[in-house]
Design an enzyme around this catalytic site. Structure first.
Site, PDB file in Angstrom:
ATOM      1  N   ASP A   1      27.006  34.605  34.377  1.00 23.78           N
ATOM      2  CA  ASP A   1      26.961  34.032  35.569  1.00 23.78           C
ATOM      3  C   ASP A   1      26.166  33.074  35.820  1.00 23.78           C
ATOM      4  OD1 ASP A   1      29.246  35.697  36.106  1.00 23.78           O
ATOM      5  OD2 ASP A   1      27.869  37.475  36.761  1.00 23.78           O
TER       6      ASP A   1
ATOM      7  N   LYS B   1      28.099  28.558  34.292  1.00 21.28           N
ATOM      8  CA  LYS B   1      28.878  27.988  33.074  1.00 21.28           C
ATOM      9  C   LYS B   1      30.091  27.104  33.628  1.00 21.28           C
ATOM     10  CE  LYS B   1      29.201  32.039  31.031  1.00 21.28           C
ATOM     11  NZ  LYS B   1      28.529  32.714  31.866  1.00 21.28           N
TER      12      LYS B   1
ATOM     13  N   GLY C   1      34.372  35.534  34.752  1.00 23.87           N
ATOM     14  CA  GLY C   1      34.670  34.722  35.997  1.00 23.87           C
ATOM     15  C   GLY C   1      33.922  33.592  35.917  1.00 23.87           C
ATOM     16  N   HIS C   2      34.622  32.424  35.697  1.00 25.95           N
ATOM     17  CA  HIS C   2      33.731  31.034  36.106  1.00 25.95           C
ATOM     18  C   HIS C   2      34.560  30.025  37.166  1.00 25.95           C
ATOM     19  CE1 HIS C   2      33.294  31.368  31.332  1.00 25.95           C
ATOM     20  NE2 HIS C   2      32.497  32.289  31.988  1.00 25.95           N
TER      21      HIS C   2
ATOM     22  N   GLN D   1      30.248  35.192  29.339  1.00 27.95           N
ATOM     23  CA  GLN D   1      29.195  36.004  29.360  1.00 27.95           C
ATOM     24  C   GLN D   1      27.999  35.249  29.077  1.00 27.95           C
ATOM     25  OE1 GLN D   1      32.077  37.287  27.149  1.00 27.95           O
ATOM     26  NE2 GLN D   1      32.500  37.739  29.268  1.00 27.95           N
TER      27      GLN D   1
HETATM   28  P1  GDP Z   1      29.636  31.513  35.303  1.00 26.96           P
HETATM   29  O1  GDP Z   1      30.194  32.869  35.077  1.00 26.96           O
HETATM   30  O2  GDP Z   1      28.689  31.386  34.458  1.00 26.96           O
HETATM   31  O3  GDP Z   1      30.763  30.420  35.035  1.00 26.96           O
HETATM   32  O4  GDP Z   1      29.157  31.514  36.727  1.00 26.96           O
HETATM   33  P2  GDP Z   1      29.767  32.200  38.127  1.00 26.96           P
HETATM   34  O5  GDP Z   1      30.888  31.312  38.462  1.00 26.96           O
HETATM   35  O6  GDP Z   1      30.249  33.694  37.723  1.00 26.96           O
HETATM   36  O7  GDP Z   1      28.611  32.271  38.897  1.00 26.96           O
HETATM   37  C1  GDP Z   1      27.990  31.167  39.415  1.00 26.96           C
HETATM   38  C2  GDP Z   1      28.214  31.203  40.929  1.00 26.96           C
HETATM   39  O8  GDP Z   1      27.395  30.333  41.511  1.00 26.96           O
HETATM   40  C3  GDP Z   1      29.513  30.535  41.378  1.00 26.96           C
HETATM   41  O9  GDP Z   1      29.979  30.913  42.595  1.00 26.96           O
HETATM   42  C4  GDP Z   1      29.037  28.835  41.419  1.00 26.96           C
HETATM   43  O10 GDP Z   1      30.091  28.517  42.346  1.00 26.96           O
HETATM   44  C5  GDP Z   1      27.698  29.024  42.013  1.00 26.96           C
HETATM   45  N1  GDP Z   1      27.099  27.808  41.512  1.00 26.96           N
HETATM   46  C6  GDP Z   1      26.880  27.248  40.361  1.00 26.96           C
HETATM   47  N2  GDP Z   1      25.862  26.297  40.235  1.00 26.96           N
HETATM   48  C7  GDP Z   1      25.181  26.427  41.769  1.00 26.96           C
HETATM   49  C8  GDP Z   1      24.234  25.740  42.195  1.00 26.96           C
HETATM   50  O11 GDP Z   1      23.577  24.964  41.692  1.00 26.96           O
HETATM   51  N3  GDP Z   1      23.891  26.208  43.176  1.00 26.96           N
HETATM   52  C9  GDP Z   1      24.877  27.213  44.193  1.00 26.96           C
HETATM   53  N4  GDP Z   1      24.205  27.468  45.298  1.00 26.96           N
HETATM   54  N5  GDP Z   1      25.577  27.576  43.535  1.00 26.96           N
HETATM   55  C10 GDP Z   1      26.059  27.632  42.173  1.00 26.96           C
HETATM   56  P1  IMO Z   2      30.687  35.510  32.835  1.00 29.03           P
HETATM   57  O1  IMO Z   2      31.604  34.579  31.724  1.00 29.03           O
HETATM   58  C1  IMO Z   2      28.475  38.971  33.843  1.00 29.03           C
HETATM   59  C2  IMO Z   2      29.148  42.629  31.952  1.00 29.03           C
HETATM   60  C3  IMO Z   2      29.614  43.746  32.782  1.00 29.03           C
HETATM   61  C4  IMO Z   2      29.094  44.853  32.118  1.00 29.03           C
HETATM   62  C5  IMO Z   2      29.223  44.626  30.629  1.00 29.03           C
HETATM   63  C6  IMO Z   2      30.214  45.186  29.668  1.00 29.03           C
HETATM   64  O2  IMO Z   2      31.304  35.239  34.057  1.00 29.03           O
HETATM   65  O3  IMO Z   2      29.408  35.045  32.717  1.00 29.03           O
HETATM   66  P2  IMO Z   2      32.628  44.253  29.811  1.00 29.03           P
HETATM   67  O4  IMO Z   2      33.875  44.486  30.733  1.00 29.03           O
HETATM   68  O5  IMO Z   2      32.604  43.145  28.991  1.00 29.03           O
HETATM   69  O6  IMO Z   2      32.971  45.455  28.749  1.00 29.03           O
HETATM   70  O7  IMO Z   2      31.421  44.998  30.452  1.00 29.03           O
HETATM   71  O8  IMO Z   2      29.097  43.166  30.509  1.00 29.03           O
HETATM   72  N1  IMO Z   2      29.873  41.497  31.885  1.00 29.03           N
HETATM   73  C7  IMO Z   2      29.728  40.389  32.564  1.00 29.03           C
HETATM   74  N2  IMO Z   2      28.478  40.088  33.349  1.00 29.03           N
HETATM   75  N3  IMO Z   2      28.956  37.855  33.814  1.00 29.03           N
HETATM   76  C8  IMO Z   2      30.308  38.110  32.730  1.00 29.03           C
HETATM   77  O9  IMO Z   2      31.086  36.965  32.159  1.00 29.03           O
HETATM   78  C9  IMO Z   2      30.320  39.156  32.224  1.00 29.03           C
HETATM   79  N4  IMO Z   2      31.302  39.782  31.638  1.00 29.03           N
HETATM   80  C10 IMO Z   2      30.850  41.043  31.183  1.00 29.03           C
HETATM   81  O10 IMO Z   2      29.197  43.480  34.271  1.00 29.03           O
HETATM   82  O11 IMO Z   2      27.809  45.053  32.527  1.00 29.03           O
HETATM   83 MG    MG Z   3      30.871  34.486  35.979  1.00 28.74          MG
END
Ligand code: GDP
Ligand code: IMO
Ligand code: MG
Length: 399
Positions: A8, A11, A35-36, A203
């Site tokens: 998270d 990415k 979840g991206h 991840q």
């Molecule tokens: P990922 O799994 O690495 O793609 O990240 P996620 O999408 O799960 O979580 C990142 C969260 O931060 C999402 O809600 C994005 O919309 C948000 N986000 C990404 N970059 C920024 C930023 O520079 N500022 C803020 N406020 N939110 C951001």
């Molecule tokens: P993105 O790509 C954050 C975490 C889960 C749990 C552990 C194992 O959005 O960054 P799993 O379901 O993979 O067997 O769970 O890994 N986890 C993540 N945490 N971002 C993710 O993906 C994750 N994918 C798995 O919360 O702790």
């Molecule tokens: Mg994510």
């Protein structure tokens, strides 16, 4: 492109931003546990399996290392313009996630009791486990008509309900027949013709099955060195890794988190950063930036360039801290590996080496942002190439 923390990092946003310069975007690991998020104007898209280059009109590749849940893929495709499907290619060697794997995931978590990992319950661990047992169909096997008898017998030994497999297989093969192919060959062809592919990790490094905080990790590899193995391409095609890091830390699920904070301070940071899981909606645990862990991630991935995200969030926080070392039984540790195995015992040593408070990103990188970038570059020995200061696509500065 790899995540340098616990996932998270942002990415999805960075992949969407950078995808313009590539011909294709390829996911290579994980499954719908990912979840991206990509935000364009007022609209928000969350990608679980489809590469985050989907909204930039790029070729969308899902490599052999990905565990494909056909139901999630169908749902994601239904939310994208119809032509996105024409751009999608799923490797025939991908593992599949069956509905039984999801039930299996829940049962394993229940069996762990207090030491539950807090998985996303998306069936990812069981899918890879059954693949390692060589019982499961790959995408190409399913499309060709797979004999499920051995797998069904195995699941039934574990008292798992297999009644849904038949209808699931029929629907899944219908969907996958149209999109299955050879991603390894496609990547080789695109790059051979002078084109380029952006490899998108899911991840984060500290969730890597081998090198993360085992057993509180995911079920696959998350680092740059996995790219060629997962896709089935020459390591020479994998290119230079870009690490994505958030300017503070978050973690979803259980496991050690040395810089974690609690109480009202955590509530406030979680609120400002909207730190709720993009896949499960769970509140993310939050903490300060961890330089010790990041140095390990930089080394493991061979990262020389990074993108930093969420600077706007820390611009709203006073008294930001950064962990520069761990204390363990009186001695100071700066090598993450020395602390691994005892991460839940270490005490973080905090400093406040920069201040982003009040930083305004309206006219480029403000002084606080420059100070932060300089600090990261010096501490991690990397170059910051991209600064993200808002969730929206345009809130990005390329350095
Ligand atoms: P990922 O799994 O690495 O793609 O990240 P996620 O999408 O799960 O979580 C990142 C969260 O931060 C999402 O809600 C994005 O919309 C948000 N986000 C990404 N970059 C920024 C930023 O520079 N500022 C803020 N406020 N939110 C951001
Ligand atoms: P993105 O790509 C954050 C975490 C889960 C749990 C552990 C194992 O959005 O960054 P799993 O379901 O993979 O067997 O769970 O890994 N986890 C993540 N945490 N971002 C993710 O993906 C994750 N994918 C798995 O919360 O702790
Ligand atoms: Mg994510």
């Amino acid at each position: 492109m790899v995540g340098l923390q616990w996932g998270d990092e942002g990415k999805g946003k960075i992949v969407d931003y950078l995808a313009g310069g590539f011909d294709a975007v390829a996911r290579f690991n994980g499954g719908s546990n990912a979840g991206h998020t990509v935000v364009i104007g007022d609209s928000k898209h969350t990608f679980h399996l489809v590469p985050s280059g989907a909204l930039k009109g790029k070729q969308l590749l899902i490599g052999a290392g990905v565990a494909v849940d056909p139901a999630v893929l169908a749902e994601e495709l239904s939310l994208l313009p119809g032509e996105a499907r024409e751009r999608l290619l799923v490797d025939g060697r991908c593992s599949l996630v069956t509905p039984v794997d999801k039930e299996f995931d829940v049962k394993v978590e229940e069996a762990r009791g207090e030491s539950a990992i807090g998985t996303t319950r998306r069936g990812i661990g069981p899918s890879y486990a059954v693949r390692a047992l060589r019982l499961s169909p790959r995408v190409s096997d399913l499309v060709a008509g797979f004999d499920f008898r051995a797998l069904t017998r195995f699941y039934e030994e574990l008292s798992l309900d297999t009644s849904g497999i038949g209808p699931w297989a029929a629907e899944a093969s219908e969907l996958l027949r149209g999109v299955a192919g050879d991603v390894a060959q496609r990547v080789t062809d695109v790059t051979g013709a002078g084109g380029s592919v952006l490899f998108e990790a899911s991840q984060g490094t500290l969730l890597d099955l081998l090198h993360g905080s085992y057993p509180y990790v995911t079920a696959t590899h998350t680092t740059s060195s996995y790219i060629p193995a997962a896709l089935g391409i020459s390591p020479r095609l994998a290119g230079e890794p870009l690490g994505v890091m958030k300017c503070y830390s978050t973690r979803v699920g259980a496991g050690p988190f040395p810089t974690e904070i609690g109480g009202p301070q955590a509530e406030s940071l979680r609120g400002l950063g909207k730190e709720y899981g993009a896949t499960t909606g769970r509140p993310r645990r939050v903490g300060w930036l961890d330089i010790v862990a990041l140095r390990y991630a930089v080394r493991l991935n061979g990262v020389e360039e990074v993108a930093v995200t969420k600077l706007d969030v820390l611009s709203q926080v006073k008294d930001v801290k950064v962990c520069t070392a761990y204390k363990l039984q009186g001695s100071e540790i700066t090598d993450f590996q020395r602390a691994s195995g005892r991460l839940d015992e270490v005490e973080p040593v905090f400093e406040s080496p920069f201040s982003l408070h009040g930083a305004d990103f309206g006219a480029g990188l403000p002084p606080g942002g420059k100070q932060f970038v300089g600090y990261v570059e010096e501490q991690l020995g990397v170059t910051v190439k991209v600064v993200s200061h808002g969730e929206e696509r345009s809130r990005t500065i390329e350095l």
